[in-house]
Design a protein around this motif. Structure first.
Motif, PDB file in Angstrom:
ATOM      1  N   PHE A   6       5.160  20.849  18.149  1.00 59.78           N
ATOM      2  CA  PHE A   6       3.993  19.982  18.126  1.00 59.78           C
ATOM      3  C   PHE A   6       4.352  18.602  18.673  1.00 59.78           C
ATOM      4  O   PHE A   6       5.507  18.244  18.788  1.00 59.78           O
ATOM      5  CB  PHE A   6       3.427  19.846  16.709  1.00 59.78           C
ATOM      6  N   LEU A  17      -1.574  14.931  15.156  1.00 54.88           N
ATOM      7  CA  LEU A  17      -0.787  16.066  15.637  1.00 54.88           C
ATOM      8  C   LEU A  17      -1.531  16.783  16.757  1.00 54.88           C
ATOM      9  O   LEU A  17      -2.756  16.896  16.717  1.00 54.88           O
ATOM     10  CB  LEU A  17      -0.513  17.043  14.495  1.00 54.88           C
ATOM     11  N   HIS A  18      -0.766  17.271  17.728  1.00 55.32           N
ATOM     12  CA  HIS A  18      -1.313  18.007  18.873  1.00 55.32           C
ATOM     13  C   HIS A  18      -0.500  19.275  19.067  1.00 55.32           C
ATOM     14  O   HIS A  18       0.717  19.253  18.907  1.00 55.32           O
ATOM     15  CB  HIS A  18      -1.195  17.195  20.166  1.00 55.32           C
ATOM     16  N   VAL A  21       1.727  23.767  15.513  1.00 52.53           N
ATOM     17  CA  VAL A  21       2.620  23.318  14.452  1.00 52.53           C
ATOM     18  C   VAL A  21       3.187  24.598  13.843  1.00 52.53           C
ATOM     19  O   VAL A  21       2.535  25.276  13.070  1.00 52.53           O
ATOM     20  CB  VAL A  21       1.892  22.462  13.403  1.00 52.53           C
ATOM     21  N   LEU A  48      -5.630  16.523  12.376  1.00 53.04           N
ATOM     22  CA  LEU A  48      -5.259  17.856  12.869  1.00 53.04           C
ATOM     23  C   LEU A  48      -6.251  18.355  13.921  1.00 53.04           C
ATOM     24  O   LEU A  48      -6.257  19.534  14.259  1.00 53.04           O
ATOM     25  CB  LEU A  48      -5.221  18.848  11.699  1.00 53.04           C
ATOM     26  N   VAL A  51      -4.778  20.374  16.837  1.00 54.51           N
ATOM     27  CA  VAL A  51      -3.781  21.398  16.504  1.00 54.51           C
ATOM     28  C   VAL A  51      -4.343  22.765  16.880  1.00 54.51           C
ATOM     29  O   VAL A  51      -5.500  23.074  16.599  1.00 54.51           O
ATOM     30  CB  VAL A  51      -3.411  21.330  15.005  1.00 54.51           C
ATOM     31  N   LEU A  54      -1.586  26.820  13.103  1.00 59.08           N
ATOM     32  CA  LEU A  54      -1.294  26.234  11.809  1.00 59.08           C
ATOM     33  C   LEU A  54      -1.013  27.345  10.798  1.00 59.08           C
ATOM     34  O   LEU A  54      -1.909  27.795  10.100  1.00 59.08           O
ATOM     35  CB  LEU A  54      -2.498  25.387  11.369  1.00 59.08           C
TER      36      LEU A  54
END
Length: 108
Positions: A6, A17-18, A21, A48, A51, A54
């Protein structure tokens, strides 16, 4: 230790976050959360919205960060965009979150 999957944009009180993850990223993720919350002594917003992956182990790490913050009298707020992976996962797990639109409106 390999580089995390991430990308994090991190400032005191805010982490964005990108990307994916991954479960292998838990130690890196926890380190970012601890650093940006001043070891859970500062309220923290974790965005998030961007994201794309996950897994449940990461959800556990986020829940642990929320619990640590609560013990210290602070909070960790998770922010997601509707109809995204984090939105669906947090909803299914019953973990409180805010939607990105509501957060943006609240900041005005």
């Amino acid at each position: 230790m390999s580089a995390p999957t991430f990308v994090a944009s991190a400032d005191p009180g805010r982490v964005v976050l990108h990307g994916d993850v991954d479960a292998f990223d838990i130690d890196d993720l926890l380190a970012v959360l601890v650093r940006c919350s001043d070891e859970h002594r500062l309220d923290l917003l974790v965005d998030l919205s961007e994201v794309t992956f996950l897994p449940s182990l990461v959800i556990g790490a986020l829940a642990r960060a929320r619990a640590d913050a609560t013990r210290n009298g602070t909070s960790v707020t998770l922010v997601v965009r509707e109809r995204t992976v984090p939105h669906r996962v947090l909803q299914v797990c019953g973990i409180p979150f805010e939607t990105a639109a509501a957060t943006v409106e609240g900041a005005s």
